[in-house]
Design an enzyme around this catalytic site. Structure first.
Site, short mmCIF file in Angstrom:
data_model
loop_
_atom_site.label_atom_id
_atom_site.label_comp_id
_atom_site.label_asym_id
_atom_site.label_seq_id
_atom_site.Cartn_x
_atom_site.Cartn_y
_atom_site.Cartn_z
N LYS A 32 -10.33 -9.98 -6.46
CA LYS A 32 -11.45 -9.11 -6.85
C LYS A 32 -10.98 -7.69 -7.15
O LYS A 32 -11.51 -7.02 -8.02
CB LYS A 32 -12.58 -9.12 -5.83
CG LYS A 32 -12.18 -8.68 -4.45
CD LYS A 32 -13.34 -8.88 -3.49
CE LYS A 32 -12.88 -8.88 -2.06
NZ LYS A 32 -12.02 -10.00 -1.67
N LYS A 34 -2.33 -13.03 -9.52
CA LYS A 34 -3.25 -13.96 -8.85
C LYS A 34 -4.67 -13.44 -8.99
O LYS A 34 -4.90 -12.23 -9.06
CB LYS A 34 -2.86 -14.14 -7.38
CG LYS A 34 -3.29 -13.01 -6.47
CD LYS A 34 -3.62 -13.51 -5.06
CE LYS A 34 -4.53 -12.45 -4.41
NZ LYS A 34 -5.36 -12.89 -3.36
N LYS A 59 0.85 -1.19 0.00
CA LYS A 59 0.00 0.00 0.00
C LYS A 59 0.89 1.25 0.00
O LYS A 59 0.61 2.23 -0.70
CB LYS A 59 -0.89 -0.05 1.24
CG LYS A 59 -1.86 1.08 1.36
CD LYS A 59 -3.22 0.70 0.82
CE LYS A 59 -4.18 1.86 1.04
NZ LYS A 59 -5.03 2.14 -0.06
P1 ADP Z 1 -9.13 -11.20 -2.91
O1 ADP Z 1 -7.67 -11.21 -3.28
O2 ADP Z 1 -10.00 -11.52 -4.07
O3 ADP Z 1 -9.53 -9.92 -2.20
P2 ADP Z 1 -9.21 -12.31 -0.27
O4 ADP Z 1 -7.96 -11.58 0.08
O5 ADP Z 1 -10.51 -11.84 0.29
O6 ADP Z 1 -9.33 -12.37 -1.88
O7 ADP Z 1 -8.98 -13.84 0.08
C1 ADP Z 1 -9.88 -14.70 0.73
C2 ADP Z 1 -9.24 -16.08 0.86
O8 ADP Z 1 -9.05 -16.65 -0.44
C3 ADP Z 1 -7.86 -16.04 1.51
O9 ADP Z 1 -7.65 -17.22 2.26
C4 ADP Z 1 -6.93 -16.03 0.31
O10 ADP Z 1 -5.66 -16.52 0.63
C5 ADP Z 1 -7.67 -16.91 -0.69
N1 ADP Z 1 -7.38 -16.49 -2.06
C6 ADP Z 1 -7.61 -15.27 -2.61
N2 ADP Z 1 -7.24 -15.22 -3.89
C7 ADP Z 1 -6.75 -16.45 -4.18
C8 ADP Z 1 -6.19 -17.03 -5.36
N3 ADP Z 1 -6.08 -16.35 -6.49
N4 ADP Z 1 -5.79 -18.32 -5.30
C9 ADP Z 1 -5.91 -19.03 -4.16
N5 ADP Z 1 -6.42 -18.54 -3.02
C10 ADP Z 1 -6.84 -17.26 -3.01
#
Ligand code: ADP
Ligand code: TRP
Length: 340
Positions: free
Chosen positions: A203, A200, A116
């Site tokens: 959202k 990766k 950030k």
């Molecule tokens: P985002 O990156 O979409 O905001 P979050 O940070 O809310 O997702 O992640 C929620 C859960 O899903 C966490 O345990 C995170 O490690 C897992 N996660 C998020 N993106 C991925 C991905 N691309 N592949 C595998 N696991 C993921």
């Protein structure tokens, strides 16, 4: 019987209002599988969401969305304790205590803060909730003394910080108050690539394939997916390995024969991207059909959902209070003036 099973704890931040297939395969699916073999505690980290969401309605939508997604995807409240972080005050209370067993320097090295800082103008634009995020997460974890924490790869550093804090605390008081939690992260699906084929799936990066969105939205997400950039025409031989569309087929498509055939034809330049994508869309529909129906039923039945969360909070509070009381005892906040 239940108490002899090893304990598992995990949480999810409702920073958006719906889960994507990266969340599902990387975190939710492994978590749901563990409910059959372990004592599981899962929660929606609604206080963590405040780092980015300051709109009441949006927060409510997100919390409800993630709760419904989890229940629709198979979280079973008979097997698992499911609750909201804000309904168990001990999370916040323990975080205040744990802040004293970690240095400012180590907190400054945490990825979320560092990233950030690089992206934005500087420390003035970073709220303390974001800086303290890993601290609250350490409290979330240590409060339940879990054996393991199933998460995606991006959460590894946070679980490691929880271990560091636990070690420091135990050493300070020469007592094994906190067992060191293991990060449970899949080698194969801990980091699923996004539809841009580069970063990766996340959202915030707009490179997701959803689960519960309208079918037209999901179809578009799949049809827009990056494939093999060097392939100009359907008759050119294509690359299968590392190609996101085939990574998704391997995860989603239950028709393994179809996947093998598509791969073989792709390698030979005998199938177009459109057909591969349309088959993926159909496989997505098959895999998530029952979860989608279940979610629609739950939306009509929020009283059941409320009851699940209330019972979960009660059970979680019981365990959390015990640990907090033990910590107060160990550090000396519990003393002759409040003991009988
Ligand atoms: P985002 O990156 O979409 O905001 P979050 O940070 O809310 O997702 O992640 C929620 C859960 O899903 C966490 O345990 C995170 O490690 C897992 N996660 C998020 N993106 C991925 C991905 N691309 N592949 C595998 N696991 C993921
Ligand atoms: N940081 C996790 C995420 O972004 C959510 C989370 C909060 C969590 N507290 C936790 C995960 C404790 C595991 C354990 O999804």
């Amino acid at each position: 019987m239940k108490e002899t099973k090893k304990r598992i704890l995990s949480g999810i931040t409702p920073s958006g209002n719906a889960l994507h297939i990266g969340n599902y395969f990387g975190a939710v699916k492994p978590q749901i599988e563990l409910q059959n073999t372990h004592q599981t505690y899962y929660f929606v980290a609604d206080l963590h969401a405040l780092t980015t969401i300051h709109d009441r309605e949006e927060l409510e939508r997100n919390i409800t969305g993630v709760v419904l997604d989890y229940l629709a995807l198979g979280l079973d409240s008979e097997k698992c304790v499911f609750f909201r972080q804000s309904t168990v005050p001990a999370h916040s209370q323990l975080a205040i205590v744990l802040a004293n067993y970690i240095s400012f320097g180590q907190m400054q090295r945490m990825h979320a803060f560092k990233d950030k800082l690089q992206k934005d103008t500087g420390v003035e634009s970073i709220n303390m909730g974001l800086f303290n995020y890993p601290l609250l997460m350490a409290a979330d974890i240590l409060l339940y003394k879990p054996f393991g924490v199933p998460v995606g790869d991006d959460q590894r550093q946070h679980v490691e910080l929880a271990r560091d804090i636990a070690e420091k605390f135990n050493k300070t008081y020469d007592q094994e108050v906190f067992p060191l939690p293991e990060p449970l992260i899949s080698e194969t699906v801990g980091r699923i690539v996004g539809t841009d084929g580069k970063r990766k799936m996340s959202k915030s990066l707009n490179n997701i394939i959803g689960i519960f969105e309208d079918e037209t939205v999901i179809k578009k997400q799949i049809m827009d997916c990056f494939t093999d950039p060097n392939r100009q025409r359907a008759t050119d031989p294509g690359k299968v390995e590392g190609n996101p569309i085939f990574i998704y087929h391997d995860l989603i498509n239950d028709n393994h024969k179809e996947v093998a055939e598509l791969k073989a034809r792709y390698l030979q330049g005998k199938v177009g991207d459109v057909e591969v994508k349309e088959k993926l869309f159909l496989a997505h529909q098959r895999l998530f059909a029952s979860a989608r129906t279940r979610r629609q039923e739950l939306v009509q039945n929020l009283t059941v959902v409320k009851k699940i969360l209330a019972e979960g909070a009660e059970q979680a509070c019981r365990l959390a209070k015990q640990t907090l009381a033990e910590v107060y005892q160990v550090i000396g906040e519990d003393n002759q003036l409040n003991k009988n």
